[in-house]
Every structure is written in structure tokens, then in C-alpha cells.
Design an enzyme around this catalytic site. Structure first.
Site, short mmCIF file in Angstrom:
data_model
loop_
_atom_site.label_atom_id
_atom_site.label_comp_id
_atom_site.label_asym_id
_atom_site.label_seq_id
_atom_site.Cartn_x
_atom_site.Cartn_y
_atom_site.Cartn_z
N ASP A 120 66.14 -84.22 -1.36
CA ASP A 120 65.07 -84.33 -0.38
C ASP A 120 64.43 -85.71 -0.42
O ASP A 120 64.25 -86.35 0.61
CB ASP A 120 64.02 -83.22 -0.59
CG ASP A 120 63.58 -83.07 -2.05
OD1 ASP A 120 64.03 -83.86 -2.91
OD2 ASP A 120 62.77 -82.17 -2.33
N ASP A 123 61.93 -90.65 -5.39
CA ASP A 123 60.60 -91.13 -5.76
C ASP A 123 60.78 -92.17 -6.87
O ASP A 123 61.04 -93.34 -6.59
CB ASP A 123 59.74 -89.93 -6.15
CG ASP A 123 58.31 -90.30 -6.49
OD1 ASP A 123 57.94 -91.47 -6.33
OD2 ASP A 123 57.54 -89.41 -6.90
N THR A 127 65.48 -88.46 -11.15
CA THR A 127 66.28 -87.24 -10.94
C THR A 127 67.72 -87.59 -10.57
O THR A 127 68.67 -87.17 -11.23
CB THR A 127 65.65 -86.37 -9.83
OG1 THR A 127 64.31 -86.07 -10.20
CG2 THR A 127 66.42 -85.09 -9.61
N LYS A 151 60.49 -92.95 -1.16
CA LYS A 151 59.10 -93.41 -1.22
C LYS A 151 59.06 -94.88 -1.57
O LYS A 151 59.74 -95.31 -2.51
CB LYS A 151 58.35 -92.65 -2.32
CG LYS A 151 57.53 -91.53 -1.80
CD LYS A 151 56.67 -90.94 -2.88
CE LYS A 151 56.56 -89.46 -2.66
NZ LYS A 151 55.72 -88.79 -3.63
P1 5GP Z 1 62.13 -88.59 -8.84
O1 5GP Z 1 62.91 -88.08 -10.01
O2 5GP Z 1 62.91 -89.47 -7.91
O3 5GP Z 1 60.82 -89.20 -9.26
O4 5GP Z 1 61.63 -87.32 -8.06
C1 5GP Z 1 62.44 -86.63 -7.25
C2 5GP Z 1 61.99 -85.20 -7.08
O5 5GP Z 1 60.56 -85.03 -7.21
C3 5GP Z 1 62.32 -84.81 -5.67
O6 5GP Z 1 63.62 -84.25 -5.62
C4 5GP Z 1 61.24 -83.83 -5.32
O7 5GP Z 1 61.69 -82.55 -5.67
C5 5GP Z 1 60.05 -84.23 -6.18
N1 5GP Z 1 59.11 -85.04 -5.37
C6 5GP Z 1 58.92 -86.38 -5.44
N2 5GP Z 1 58.00 -86.78 -4.54
C7 5GP Z 1 57.60 -85.65 -3.88
C8 5GP Z 1 56.67 -85.42 -2.79
O8 5GP Z 1 56.01 -86.31 -2.25
N3 5GP Z 1 56.55 -84.13 -2.39
C9 5GP Z 1 57.23 -83.09 -2.95
N4 5GP Z 1 57.01 -81.88 -2.48
N5 5GP Z 1 58.13 -83.29 -3.96
C10 5GP Z 1 58.31 -84.55 -4.42
MG MG Z 2 64.03 -82.25 -5.62
#
Ligand code: 5GP
Ligand code: MG
Length: 205
Positions: A120, A123, A127, A151
Site C-alpha cells: 500500500d 514510508d 518493510t 511518503k
Molecule cells: P515502512 O516499513 O515503509 O515504514 O512502512 C510501511 C507500512 O507501514 C505500510 O505497509 C503500512 O502498512 C504502514 N503505514 C505507513 N504509513 C502509513 C499511513 O500513513 N497510514 C497507514 N494506515 N499505514 C501506514
Molecule cells: Mg502494509
């Protein structure tokens, strides 16, 4: 035609919430349904042009946030391929991306297959970085990834992960809708929205 760069979205002018979708806590619409659907079609077309024909392909959706995006994407991606799901959740508190927890196993084997990981939102990139490293150990033919949203990071810190296909680039705000939740709510919205108060940082993945 190659995929155009991610559509840059700002929160300076939110769209109004469509009738029937005024949920408590929802402030406004960041990306409306029509624009979302148009971009999903462009992403599907870009993927279709890149994937080698007649070679084994797995579309691997990360649960749970990518479920709605994946459902719309694959309906536009004709061809013969496997669709599978991998559940990952980053635990840890508050704003920090913690260690990954595997919440749902894949059914398929990836060896010698082309893999497209669908998520989705990108960020911090932790992940997808960790997921793709783990998938590499299964020796797939290739791994690429497609995210609906990326983001813009609040600092100049480089993101540790580059996705091949990106739908939209959004401000560093917490977003919900179109599969993304806050406390398991808001996933059903057919658009990407933002919440009234800005003290929530993460959904449930
Ligand atoms: P990362 O590991 O890239 O920091 O985070 C990825 C995961 O964090 C995404 O797959 C999502 O599930 C969750 N996430 C990050 N930002 C948001 C956001 O603004 N809203 C929501 N609902 N989930 C987020
Ligand atoms: Mg996710």
C-alpha cells in the site's frame, strides 16, 4: 508508453468527503476515487509491458493494507499468473518501524519465478526492504515492487528502498482508506483520506 513519474499530491487543497462516507475522525479526501482508479490502470499497464511473457509470475500482496489496491490492479492485469498473500506486521511502538512479524505465510514457492510485491505505502522503506531480502533467499528469477503511495520523508534521510512502480507521492501525513486502516477502521473508503487529528502514526499494516 513508460509509466509517468509518481503523481505529486499536496494537502493544501483537500477534496470534500463524498456523501455517505462522513466517518467520525475523517478530515478530508487527499486522493479521490477517480484519480486513484485512473492511476491503478496506468500501473497495471506499466507492469504488463515489463513482465516477460510466458514466464512464471507471482503477484504477491502484502496483507493487509494492500488488499484493495491489489484487487483493483489484478483486474486490469490480464494474463496467467499466481496471486498470493504474505502477512507482515511491523511491531514496536508509536512511530517506529519495529521488527517484522510474519502474520500469514505464502502458499507458493518462488524459485525461478518473477515476483511482483504489492504494498500500500512506502514510508521508511523498512518493510519492503526486509520482505524482499527474505524473498531473495528463495532464489526467484526477479523481484520487483509496486506501491500505491510513497511518503515524502520529512527529512532528507534517504529511503532504504526504491520501488519500481509508484502511484502517488504524498506528504508525510498519516493516511487511511482504500485498504489502509487506523485501528482497523477506514479501510473501506474508496479514496485516500486524512484524519482530523495528527497524533496517529501507524495503522495495523
Ligand atoms: P515502512 O516499513 O515503509 O515504514 O512502512 C510501511 C507500512 O507501514 C505500510 O505497509 C503500512 O502498512 C504502514 N503505514 C505507513 N504509513 C502509513 C499511513 O500513513 N497510514 C497507514 N494506515 N499505514 C501506514
Ligand atoms: Mg502494509
Amino acid at each position: 508508453m513508460p509509466l509517468s513519474p509518481p503523481i505529486e499530491v499536496t494537502d493544501s487543497c483537500l477534496e470534500t468527503i463524498p456523501d455517505g462516507w462522513h466517518l467520525p475522525g475523517l478530515k478530508g479526501v487527499l486522493i479521490g476515487e477517480n484519480l486513484l482508479q485512473e492511476r491503478v490502470s496506468q500501473l497495471a499497464e506499466a507492469i504488463r509491458q515489463t513482465v516477460p511473457p510466458r514466464q512464471p509470475l507471482v503477484v504477491l500482496a502484502l496483507l493487509s493494507g494492500a488488499y484493495m489496491f491489489t484487487a483493483d490492479l489484478v483486474r486490469r492485469l490480464q494474463g496467467d499468473y499466481e496471486i498470493d498473500f504474505l502477512g507482515v506486521s511491523s511491531y514496536g511502538s508509536g512511530t517506529q518501524s519495529g521488527d517484522l512479524r510474519w502474520t500469514h505465510p505464502m502458499q507458493t514457492e518462488l524459485r525461478d519465478k518473477h515476483v511482483i510485491v504489492i504494498d500500500d505505502i512506502l514510508d521508511t522503506g523498512q518493510t519492503l526492504n526486509k520482505v524482499t531480502s527474505k524473498l531473495q533467499t528463495e532464489r526467484p528469477a526477479s523481484i520487483r515492487s509496486c506501491v500505491l503511495l510513497e511518503k515524502r520523508l520529512p527529512t532528507q534521510r534517504p529511503c532504504p528502498f526504491d520501488a519500481e512502480w509508484i502511484g502517488f507521492r504524498i506528504p508525510p501525513l498519516f493516511v487511511v482508506g482504500y485498504g489502509l486502516d487506523f485501528g482497523l477502521r477506514f479501510r473501506q473508503l474508496p479514496f485516500i483520506g486524512i484524519l482530523d487529528c495528527e497524533d496517529h502514526e501507524r495503522g495495523t499494516d
